[in-house]
Enzyme design. Structure first.
Site, mmCIF file in Angstrom:
data_model
loop_
_atom_site.group_PDB
_atom_site.id
_atom_site.type_symbol
_atom_site.label_atom_id
_atom_site.label_comp_id
_atom_site.label_asym_id
_atom_site.label_seq_id
_atom_site.Cartn_x
_atom_site.Cartn_y
_atom_site.Cartn_z
ATOM 1 C CG HIS A 124 3.053 65.784 102.376
ATOM 2 N ND1 HIS A 124 2.668 64.610 102.997
ATOM 3 C CD2 HIS A 124 2.573 66.798 103.139
ATOM 4 C CE1 HIS A 124 1.994 64.910 104.111
ATOM 5 N NE2 HIS A 124 1.918 66.224 104.211
ATOM 6 C CG ASP A 177 3.694 61.887 99.701
ATOM 7 O OD1 ASP A 177 2.995 62.327 100.635
ATOM 8 O OD2 ASP A 177 4.916 61.672 99.800
ATOM 9 C CG ASP A 227 3.849 59.490 102.431
ATOM 10 O OD1 ASP A 227 3.109 59.132 103.371
ATOM 11 O OD2 ASP A 227 4.601 60.477 102.501
ATOM 12 C CD GLU A 229 6.757 59.621 106.166
ATOM 13 O OE1 GLU A 229 6.459 59.696 107.368
ATOM 14 O OE2 GLU A 229 7.705 60.262 105.666
ATOM 15 C CG ASP A 254 1.394 61.416 103.946
ATOM 16 O OD1 ASP A 254 1.240 61.548 102.718
ATOM 17 O OD2 ASP A 254 2.419 61.806 104.555
#
Ligand code: DIR
Ligand code: MN
Ligand code: MN
Ligand code: MN
Length: 304
Positions: free
Chosen positions: A126, A124, A227, A276, A229
């Site tokens: 994040h 990720d 994820d 996501e 992203d």
């Protein structure tokens, strides 16, 4: 090996703007075919039903547990994800959860850690370690690890934490966007954090080997949370919170092939979520296609 596909078209954790179409887009990108080519047997459970969007303004609706939007809806979905993941594992199958936003991972983690000591690798941009108290956005997709670990106000709920998930068995790979208060949480935690800078310096394969060492040490199996992203937005534009400077197409495949090789040798992988993907923001379904390809790589698809 049977892989049970569990669609969780959740968008309550990330502002409800198209990420609920992720499971459909990933299926359309020939996920099942890719899995068959990888040598596993996919069974598609279809999608879990999502609660109807209530009429209240989410910003006006701050539930009793601090600043987390749509917590009631997310709790309802995650309990069902959790139970589906746990029963899939009890049946000897591999649960593959398709998001939806990353809040569905609260369900995957709590379900997968019900009957086993679980490690986790978090691919990720994040850290997803905000609590309702520290979150700058109130979006629960920035909080699933906190919830699964029983941190913050989530600690008082009955749907979390994950019974057998230790911080010391979790590794981040590819971090590059961390909130100020979240940075302190990561530093104080026992989670191992590999950032993009670590990948720059040491290469993706060495970093993933180290993440695997963290997630397999003293555990019974590893949860992979992907994820999209995590990748550079040039490669994966169809995500709600793009952050430039992410991993490349080949680095992503190399990472998941590293997991796959270890899994072939030692049977370490236990559960996975792919989250996501937002088709509304995507370019020609390329992010969903990437999600399907990376999943096939995780289960053993090879170039030759
Ligand atoms: C930010 C964004 N850290 C938040 N999080 C995202 O709202 O808590 N997670 N995008 O995937
Ligand atoms: Mn995330
Ligand atoms: Mn054990
Ligand atoms: Mn993210």
């Amino acid at each position: 090996r049977t892989v049970r596909i569990i669609g969780a078209p959740m968008d309550y954790g990330a502002n409800r703007r198209g990420v609920d179409m992720g499971p459909s887009a990933i299926r359309y990108a020939d996920l099942a075919d890719g899995l068959e080519r990888a040598g596993v047997d996919p069974i598609d459970d279809g999608d879990l039903t999502m609660p109807r969007a209530e009429e209240r303004d989410p910003d006006a609706d701050q539930p009793r547990r601090g600043d987390a939007k749509f917590l009631r809806e997310i709790e309802d979905v995650c309990k069902r994800v959790r139970d589906r993941v746990a029963t899939t594992l009890a049946d000897g199958e591999f649960p593959l959860v398709l998001g939806g936003d990353h809040s569905v991972a609260i369900g995957s983690l709590t379900g997968s850690a019900r009957d086993a000591d679980l490690g986790a690798i978090w691919f990720d941009a994040h850290a997803d370690l905000n609590t309702p108290e520290t979150s700058p956005s109130g979006n629960v997709h920035g909080m699933p690890l906190a919830a699964a670990l029983g941190r913050g106000a989530f600690g008082e709920t009955e749907w979390a934490p994950a019974p057998r998930l230790q911080e010391s068995s979790i590794a981040y790979v590819g971090l590059r966007s961390i909130d100020d208060r979240e940075r302190e949480l990561i530093r104080e935690s026992e989670i191992t954090a590999f950032t993009m800078a670590d990948i720059d310096q040491r290469g993706i394969s060495a970093v993933v080997d180290d993440a695997l060492a963290v997630a397999t040490d003293g555990t019974d199996g590893v949860h992979v949370s992907l994820d999209l992203d995590w990748l550079d937005p040039k490669t994966a534009p169809g995500v709600g919170t793009p952050v430039r400077g992410g991993v490349t197409y080949r680095e992503a495949h190399a990472a998941l092939e590293t997991l796959s090789r270890r899994d072939e040798a030692e049977g370490i992988l236990r559960s996975m979520d792919v989250v996501e993907v937002n088709p509304i923001l995507d370019e020609g379904n390329e992010t969903a296609t990437l999600a399907a390809e990376l999943t096939a790589s995780t289960f053993g698809k090879r170039i030759l």
